[in-house]
Scaffold this motif. Structure first.
Motif, PDB file in Angstrom:
ATOM      1  N   VAL A  90      22.633  -7.953  91.125  1.00 28.87           N
ATOM      2  CA  VAL A  90      23.695  -7.782  92.121  1.00 28.87           C
ATOM      3  C   VAL A  90      23.200  -8.194  93.499  1.00 28.87           C
ATOM      4  N   ALA A  91      22.004  -7.740  93.864  1.00 29.70           N
ATOM      5  CA  ALA A  91      21.471  -8.053  95.194  1.00 29.70           C
ATOM      6  C   ALA A  91      21.304  -9.558  95.392  1.00 29.70           C
ATOM      7  N   VAL A  92      20.737 -10.220  94.397  1.00 28.51           N
ATOM      8  CA  VAL A  92      20.515 -11.659  94.533  1.00 28.51           C
ATOM      9  C   VAL A  92      21.834 -12.419  94.554  1.00 28.51           C
ATOM     10  N   GLU A  93      22.800 -11.994  93.758  1.00 31.12           N
ATOM     11  CA  GLU A  93      24.105 -12.660  93.767  1.00 31.12           C
ATOM     12  C   GLU A  93      24.802 -12.463  95.109  1.00 31.12           C
ATOM     13  N   LEU A  94      24.661 -11.281  95.704  1.00 32.19           N
ATOM     14  CA  LEU A  94      25.246 -11.043  97.024  1.00 32.19           C
ATOM     15  C   LEU A  94      24.592 -11.922  98.084  1.00 32.19           C
ATOM     16  N   VAL A  95      23.268 -12.055  98.007  1.00 32.06           N
ATOM     17  CA  VAL A  95      22.560 -12.900  98.969  1.00 32.06           C
ATOM     18  C   VAL A  95      22.940 -14.362  98.769  1.00 32.06           C
ATOM     19  N   LEU A 154      10.296  -8.261  98.144  1.00 33.05           N
ATOM     20  CA  LEU A 154      10.490  -9.524  97.407  1.00 33.05           C
ATOM     21  C   LEU A 154      11.689 -10.295  97.946  1.00 33.05           C
ATOM     22  N   LEU A 155      12.781  -9.583  98.151  1.00 29.48           N
ATOM     23  CA  LEU A 155      13.993 -10.229  98.646  1.00 29.48           C
ATOM     24  C   LEU A 155      13.776 -10.762 100.063  1.00 29.48           C
ATOM     25  N   SER A 156      13.045 -10.022 100.879  1.00 27.98           N
ATOM     26  CA  SER A 156      12.804 -10.455 102.257  1.00 27.98           C
ATOM     27  C   SER A 156      11.995 -11.748 102.306  1.00 27.98           C
ATOM     28  N   VAL A 157      10.984 -11.850 101.450  1.00 27.83           N
ATOM     29  CA  VAL A 157      10.177 -13.075 101.391  1.00 27.83           C
ATOM     30  C   VAL A 157      11.054 -14.260 100.986  1.00 27.83           C
ATOM     31  N   ALA A 158      11.908 -14.045  99.963  1.00 25.38           N
ATOM     32  CA  ALA A 158      12.793 -15.115  99.521  1.00 25.38           C
ATOM     33  C   ALA A 158      13.763 -15.522 100.629  1.00 25.38           C
ATOM     34  N   LEU A 159      14.276 -14.546 101.363  1.00 27.17           N
ATOM     35  CA  LEU A 159      15.209 -14.848 102.449  1.00 27.17           C
ATOM     36  C   LEU A 159      14.539 -15.632 103.568  1.00 27.17           C
ATOM     37  N   GLN A 160      13.320 -15.252 103.898  1.00 28.63           N
ATOM     38  CA  GLN A 160      12.584 -15.998 104.930  1.00 28.63           C
ATOM     39  C   GLN A 160      12.405 -17.448 104.500  1.00 28.63           C
ATOM     40  N   LEU A 162      14.299 -19.054 102.326  1.00 34.52           N
ATOM     41  CA  LEU A 162      15.611 -19.691 102.306  1.00 34.52           C
ATOM     42  C   LEU A 162      15.992 -20.174 103.706  1.00 34.52           C
ATOM     43  N   VAL A 163      15.729 -19.343 104.707  1.00 31.19           N
ATOM     44  CA  VAL A 163      16.032 -19.736 106.089  1.00 31.19           C
ATOM     45  C   VAL A 163      15.182 -20.937 106.498  1.00 31.19           C
ATOM     46  N   ARG A 164      13.895 -20.933 106.127  1.00 31.74           N
ATOM     47  CA  ARG A 164      13.046 -22.090 106.437  1.00 31.74           C
ATOM     48  C   ARG A 164      13.597 -23.363 105.792  1.00 31.74           C
ATOM     49  N   GLY A 165      13.983 -23.236 104.526  1.00 32.93           N
ATOM     50  CA  GLY A 165      14.519 -24.401 103.837  1.00 32.93           C
ATOM     51  C   GLY A 165      15.798 -24.911 104.456  1.00 32.93           C
ATOM     52  N   GLN A 166      16.683 -24.000 104.827  1.00 29.88           N
ATOM     53  CA  GLN A 166      17.942 -24.411 105.451  1.00 29.88           C
ATOM     54  C   GLN A 166      17.685 -25.039 106.819  1.00 29.88           C
ATOM     55  N   ALA A 167      16.747 -24.475 107.573  1.00 30.93           N
ATOM     56  CA  ALA A 167      16.417 -25.047 108.882  1.00 30.93           C
ATOM     57  C   ALA A 167      15.869 -26.462 108.733  1.00 30.93           C
ATOM     58  N   MET A 191      11.075 -28.276 101.235  1.00 39.03           N
ATOM     59  CA  MET A 191      12.406 -27.796 101.615  1.00 39.03           C
ATOM     60  C   MET A 191      13.188 -27.321 100.390  1.00 39.03           C
ATOM     61  N   ALA A 192      13.137 -28.088  99.302  1.00 37.08           N
ATOM     62  CA  ALA A 192      13.876 -27.735  98.092  1.00 37.08           C
ATOM     63  C   ALA A 192      13.345 -26.439  97.483  1.00 37.08           C
ATOM     64  N   GLU A 193      12.031 -26.255  97.503  1.00 35.69           N
ATOM     65  CA  GLU A 193      11.477 -24.997  96.984  1.00 35.69           C
ATOM     66  C   GLU A 193      12.006 -23.815  97.782  1.00 35.69           C
ATOM     67  N   HIS A 194      12.014 -23.956  99.106  1.00 32.39           N
ATOM     68  CA  HIS A 194      12.463 -22.850  99.948  1.00 32.39           C
ATOM     69  C   HIS A 194      13.972 -22.633  99.842  1.00 32.39           C
ATOM     70  N   LYS A 195      14.746 -23.694  99.994  1.00 33.35           N
ATOM     71  CA  LYS A 195      16.206 -23.544 100.064  1.00 33.35           C
ATOM     72  C   LYS A 195      16.816 -23.184  98.714  1.00 33.35           C
ATOM     73  N   THR A 196      16.291 -23.755  97.639  1.00 40.18           N
ATOM     74  CA  THR A 196      16.881 -23.554  96.317  1.00 40.18           C
ATOM     75  C   THR A 196      16.004 -22.695  95.423  1.00 40.18           C
ATOM     76  N   GLY A 197      14.701 -22.953  95.420  1.00 40.28           N
ATOM     77  CA  GLY A 197      13.814 -22.281  94.482  1.00 40.28           C
ATOM     78  C   GLY A 197      13.492 -20.841  94.820  1.00 40.28           C
ATOM     79  N   ALA A 198      13.462 -20.501  96.107  1.00 36.55           N
ATOM     80  CA  ALA A 198      13.027 -19.151  96.491  1.00 36.55           C
ATOM     81  C   ALA A 198      13.921 -18.075  95.885  1.00 36.55           C
ATOM     82  N   LEU A 199      15.229 -18.290  95.917  1.00 37.31           N
ATOM     83  CA  LEU A 199      16.146 -17.264  95.413  1.00 37.31           C
ATOM     84  C   LEU A 199      16.168 -17.234  93.879  1.00 37.31           C
TER      85      LEU A 199
END
Length: 343
Positions: A90-95, A154-160, A162-167, A191-199
């Motif tokens: 649920v948390a990952v789908e919401l993010v 874990l979620l915070s690391v993935a979010l960080q 994801l933000v790097r990848g999007q930036a 970029m792809a690892e961060h934006k897509t792979g992290a989550l």
């Protein structure tokens, strides 16, 4: 498109796996969305395809639920019941939904899954608010679990990431096609690892963590998901240029028309034929001509080779953990499904 090597080790139907995991997670996901403000909840429900603008029930597709499935399978692969992973799913789908709401605004995208995007349907400010609410719900969902602190970390690391990848993705659009400031293929992979792979990695890792798996297994599944994200993005890049519109829902050569710096383009620019490609990218030339030159320059084959490399890395990561055989087979079937979007 030239086929990628199959990752399936057993005749598992990935669609059935996705359906099973969505059915397990959906009640908790709806309950979470129902905890927010009614108007915000309507926008969230619209983004998931559950309703139309105004709240009337909808039959629109809410997506495949890949991240939900990775979380459930992460727990099952660790030998735990899949329901233990539901809060993580649920948390990952919401993010993920939160990131799409904001991405659509940043990219100016007006349609998603053949419907107006949330910002187009409700307005930019309301869409930002809905995204913020989904992010808050995700953190709340995880914080209440026995492994809450580790899960939120874990979620915070993935979010960080994801933000790097999007930036990076946004900044790539401002950089030149050639010269010392050009975007290099290794930067794109990061970029792809961060934006897509992290989550994706976070989803599988959260499932394993909530299922009581040891840190080594959690880390292995996180690595597998990250490599899966890169392979997924590589295939997405191929489809964005050469995909069948009837399958992808996007116009042929769509990424070239938008002058996106995708991996096939960057690989072709790094080849001896790159000098002939740059003028086409900088002009209003027929994108079909650019697509042919990218293929001639090896951009298509280089992208396939990179996708294969990361599929192999997913397999290597899965092999480093003692995973329950049936769930590991379903994970591999899901991998095959994600890197073959023409099924």
């Amino acid at each position: 498109m030239t086929a990628l090597p199959s990752a399936v080790q057993a005749p598992t139907d990935a669609r059935q796996v996705l359906d099973r995991c969505r059915a397990l997670v959906r009640p908790a996901l709806r309950e979470a969305v129902g905890r927010t403000h009614p108007w915000v909840g309507e926008m969230a429900a619209y983004s998931f395809g559950w309703c139309e603008v105004g709240g009337a029930p909808a039959a629109a597709s809410g997506g495949k639920g890949v991240r939900q499935a990775l979380a459930v399978l992460g727990a099952e692969a660790a030998g735990a019941p899949g329901h233990l992973a539901v809060p993580g799913a649920v948390a990952v789908e919401l993010v993920h939904a939160f990131s799409l709401l904001h991405d659509d605004i940043m990219d100016g995208d007006t349609a998603r899954r053949r419907r107006p995007t949330v910002w187009k349907a409700y307005g930019t400010g309301p869409a930002v608010l809905a995204g913020d609410a989904l992010f808050a719900l995700a953190v709340e969902t995880l914080a209440g679990q026995p492994a809450g602190p580790q899960s939120v970390r874990l979620l915070s690391v993935a979010l960080q990431d994801l933000v790097r990848g999007q930036a990076d993705d946004l900044l790539f659009a401002t950089r030149p096609w050639t010269g010392p400031e050009r975007v290099r293929p290794d930067e794109y992979r990061t970029m792809a690892e961060h934006k897509t792979g992290a989550l994706l990695g976070c989803a599988a890792a959260l499932g394993a963590l909530l299922g009581g798996a040891p840190p080594t297994t959690v880390a292995a599944l996180d690595r597998a998901g990250r490599h899966l994200g890169i392979a997924f993005q590589m295939v997405d890049d191929l489809l964005g240029i050469w995909g069948d519109p009837a399958v992808t829902g996007k116009p042929v050569h769509g990424d070239l028309r938008e002058r996106k710096k995708t991996f096939p383009v960057l690989a072709a620019l790094d080849s001896p034929a790159g000098g002939r490609l740059r003028p086409l990218l900088e002009s209003a030339a027929d994108p079909g001509e650019a697509a042919a030159l990218i293929e001639e320059a090896g951009g298509r084959s280089a992208t396939l080779a990179q996708a294969r490399r990361h599929v192999t890395a997913v397999e290597a990561a899965l092999a480093q953990a003692p995973l329950e055989a049936s769930a590991a087979g379903e994970l591999r079937a899901l991998l095959d499904f994600l890197v073959r979007r023409d099924l």
